[in-house]
Design an enzyme around this catalytic site. Structure first.
Site, PDB file in Angstrom:
ATOM      1  N   TYR A   1       3.735   2.961  -1.264  1.00  0.00           N
ATOM      2  CA  TYR A   1       3.806   1.650  -1.478  1.00  0.00           C
ATOM      3  C   TYR A   1       2.628   1.157  -0.616  1.00  0.00           C
ATOM      4  CZ  TYR A   1       6.927  -1.122  -4.245  1.00  0.00           C
ATOM      5  OH  TYR A   1       7.551  -1.820  -5.323  1.00  0.00           O
TER       6      TYR A   1
ATOM      7  N   ASP B   1      10.318   0.251   7.002  1.00  0.00           N
ATOM      8  CA  ASP B   1       8.945   0.589   6.904  1.00  0.00           C
ATOM      9  C   ASP B   1       8.335   0.478   8.242  1.00  0.00           C
ATOM     10  OD1 ASP B   1       9.104   1.879   4.479  1.00  0.00           O
ATOM     11  OD2 ASP B   1       8.311  -0.060   3.460  1.00  0.00           O
TER      12      ASP B   1
HETATM   13 CU   LIG Z   1       9.037  -2.326  -5.206  1.00  0.00          CU
END
Ligand SMILES: [Cu+2]
Length: 660
Positions: free
Chosen positions: A408, A324
């Site tokens: 996320y 990420d």
């Molecule tokens: Cu997770």
């Protein structure tokens, strides 16, 4: 893992005040701070523009190339520590340039005062992270592909405008396909819902060469029904909870912290902060004012890399392992903090300036939040004989940002305490990555998935792990530091331990980089100290800060797998290296499409000494995520973190002086 949002959402000024006078004041203040005041101040709008202009007009600049990065080239540690306010700042910018058409990557440094290119280097065989500017072409290329269109039609989808294409860094790639700059495209059904992640068009993944703009392959593993459309994320979806009565946070005399430019002072703590497109929030020069003396603790602290390996072995899932930070950029994908929800009402929210892919600067409103909060009980003793109570309430200072990497959301909080403790609290929320399945109930066909859990009708959330690697450049009372590991044991039986109650703590000096590759150990209550051998407290104890792990995880992806080679930092929880300004990112500078072996695992091969050296600690924090239905359609926050606590740094409880 991509942000499909248009960056233009963030470009315009967000006016939260109605009064024109206030707007004028705010603009004037902005102009005043637009000049860098300190060697570590991030690039200003003007400096970003200058860097891009100088590079674009250089003869070596490929036409149509994009900027994967334009950031401050941080001056050397010595230069920064020697800097005196008022002296002339040397300012340089570091840029990564992607010539997408010709599949070439360059690194450049620009002298911003001289407005000249200091260096221009071709970096072969690497791929910078995924760029915002690749979203549109990816979507266009994929939706025009006959194989993809046929896969959609097999699922009864003929209106392709209703499909959201989501870019993914390719992760693990078969050797035969390792050609050029690659992206994968997932497809979701948008319909009218906010949460398209709730409706994966399962089974269809396209692999695209972004140099030639051609679809390499479309993998279709078979039709799975779409999840029903009721995946809304607000209270209208379910119902009827009473709104709790107001809870007001007021600071009638204002906040107790002071911010000047990028410098923050609060309750004996002093630090600087910056927003970096890759690392997100970076803390610089964290120090503690102790009886009028400013004592350094950390020179620089940030997340250096992340990886999220998914545990589903399906052909369209086994390659997924998002880096990420290095593939996406935690700061680049920071989301604006919403007042009163993302942050409490007393938070101060601060904008950040970044460069976009074209080299233009833009402001992300409310990128960083800083606020004080009640910290519970600080210390207490009730003297029962005299019935005297002596106690103090704790206050904490929180500085944070939120990175939204596709589905996320990660809120990374750095929490300063009055007792000299600095905590990291990573808050994980957002939407779990969904896999479409046939079942609408677990009991219909047995409904068990070996590597995921059923969370909703037609949705399984595969098991996965999140690993953060924090780079912690400690300078405890200066740069010459050493490392010790502390292990606590039961004392062996013997004459010295007749009642078998003995308990000992052993300290082991970690002498070199390879010796300092360590795992957490609950059995021995293992911690690690960064100490300054030449600084003692009044009892002769060595000044140190201890890293205290919280919950953590061990990786389940196999040691010989490509993920483990690419993300070598997950092989150990604790690493240490001798300071080297070139060693910033735990999986190497270019994890996108990497074949492994770069980063920490390479840097420790020369096994440099760590005794009385400038030591950098790398802490890998893992979360094993076994999904639950209670985490769907949006996850309640999961907290993980660790602490850095003083040990021998002070001679007594440093919070003894906190007034009642
Ligand atoms: Cu997770």
């Amino acid at each position: 893992m991509n942000s499909h949002r248009s960056r233009s959402d963030h470009r315009g000024p967000v006016l939260t005040f109605c009064s024109q006078a206030l707007i004028v004041l705010a603009l004037t203040a902005q102009n005043l701070v637009a000049q860098a005041q300190h060697p570590l101040d991030p690039l200003t709008e003007g400096e970003i523009k200058t860097a891009a202009r100088v590079l674009k007009s250089a003869p070596q600049f490929p036409s149509g190339a994009l900027f994967a990065t334009i950031v401050l080239k941080e001056p050397s540690k010595q230069e920064v520590l020697r800097y005196e306010p008022g002296t002339t700042l040397k300012r340089s910018a570091f840029a990564i340039i992607l010539d997408r058409k010709r599949n070439r990557t360059f690194e450049a440094i620009v002298d911003l005062r001289a407005q000249s290119v200091l260096s221009w280097t071709a970096v072969p065989e690497v791929q910078p992270g995924v760029l915002e500017a690749e979203d549109e072409p990816l979507s266009r290329i994929v939706t025009a592909d006959a194989r993809w269109q046929a896969a959609m039609r097999r699922r009864g989808i003929s209106d392709f405008a209703k499909v959201q294409i989501e870019a993914w860094a390719v992760g693990q790639v078969a050797p035969a396909q390792r050609k050029g700059r690659l992206l994968r495209a997932l497809s979701y059904y948008k319909g009218d819902s906010i949460n398209f992640y709730g409706r994966p068009i399962e089974g269809v993944v396209a692999l695209v060469n972004m140099n030639t703009e051609q679809v390499v392959e479309v993998v279709d593993t078979g039709v799975v029904p779409l999840a029903p459309s009721s995946q809304e994320l607000d209270e209208k979806a379910t119902g009827t909870r009473l709104r709790p009565r107001p809870l007001k946070i007021t600071q009638p005399e204002g906040a107790s912290f002071e911010i000047q430019g990028q410098a923050v002072r609060w309750q004996n703590w002093r630090f600087r902060y910056s927003m970096h497109p890759r690392e997100g929030l970076v803390l610089h020069m964290v120090s503690y004012e102790d009886a009028g003396r400013l004592r350094p603790i950390l020179y620089r602290a940030s997340i250096s890399e992340m990886v999220v390996p998914y545990g589903d072995t399906d052909q369209n899932w086994r390659w997924r392992s998002a880096f990420d930070a290095g593939e996406w950029g935690l700061g680049r994908l920071a989301s604006s903090i919403e007042p009163n929800t993302d942050a409490p009402e007393n938070a101060r929210l601060i904008d950040a300036t970044f460069a976009d892919d074209e080299g233009a600067s833009y402001t992300l409103p409310r990128a960083v939040g800083i606020y004080e909060r009640d910290g519970g009980l600080l210390w207490k003793h009730y003297e029962s004989y005299s019935e005297h109570n002596e106690s103090r309430r704790a206050r904490q200072l929180v500085i944070f940002f939120i990175a939204t990497i596709g589905n996320y959301d990660y809120a990374i909080n750095w929490v300063f305490n009055q007792d000299g403790t600095l905590e990291v609290d990573a808050a994980l929320t957002g939407i779990m990555l969904p896999r479409g399945v046939r079942e609408v109930k677990v009991d219909e066909h047995g409904g068990r998935y070996s590597s995921g859990h059923f969370v909703s009708a037609n949705i399984v959330a595969p098991h996965h792990q999140h690993f953060f690697c924090f780079r912690l450049d400690f300078d405890v009372d200066g740069q010459n530091n050493s490392l010790e590991e502390m292990n606590t044991h039961a004392m062996p039986a013997g004459p010295g331990n007749p009642a078998l109650n003995g308990m000992i703590m052993e300290e082991t000096l970690l002498r070199s980089e390879r010796q300092a590759q360590r795992q957490i150990n609950m059995q021995s209550a293992r911690t690690w100290a960064v100490l300054n051998p030449s600084v003692k407290n009044q009892y002769g104890q060595t000044s140190s800060y201890i890293l205290v792990p919280g919950a953590n995880a061990l990786p389940y992806v196999a040691p010989q797998s490509l993920v483990r080679r690419r993300a070598g930092f997950i092989n150990h929880h604790f690493w240490a290296t001798r300071y080297n300004p070139a060693e910033m990112y735990a999986a190497g500078a270019y994890p996108n499409q990497s074949r492994g072996g770069d980063g920490l695992s390479r840097w420790v091969v020369n096994n440099e000494p760590l005794v009385n050296q400038d030591v950098v600690v790398w802490y890998t924090l893992g979360v094993t995520h076994i999904p639950r239905p209670e985490e769907w359609p949006v996850m309640p926050v999961t907290h993980v973190g660790f602490k850095m606590i003083p040990a021998g740094f002070f001679s007594r409880n440093p919070a003894l002086d906190v007034p009642k």
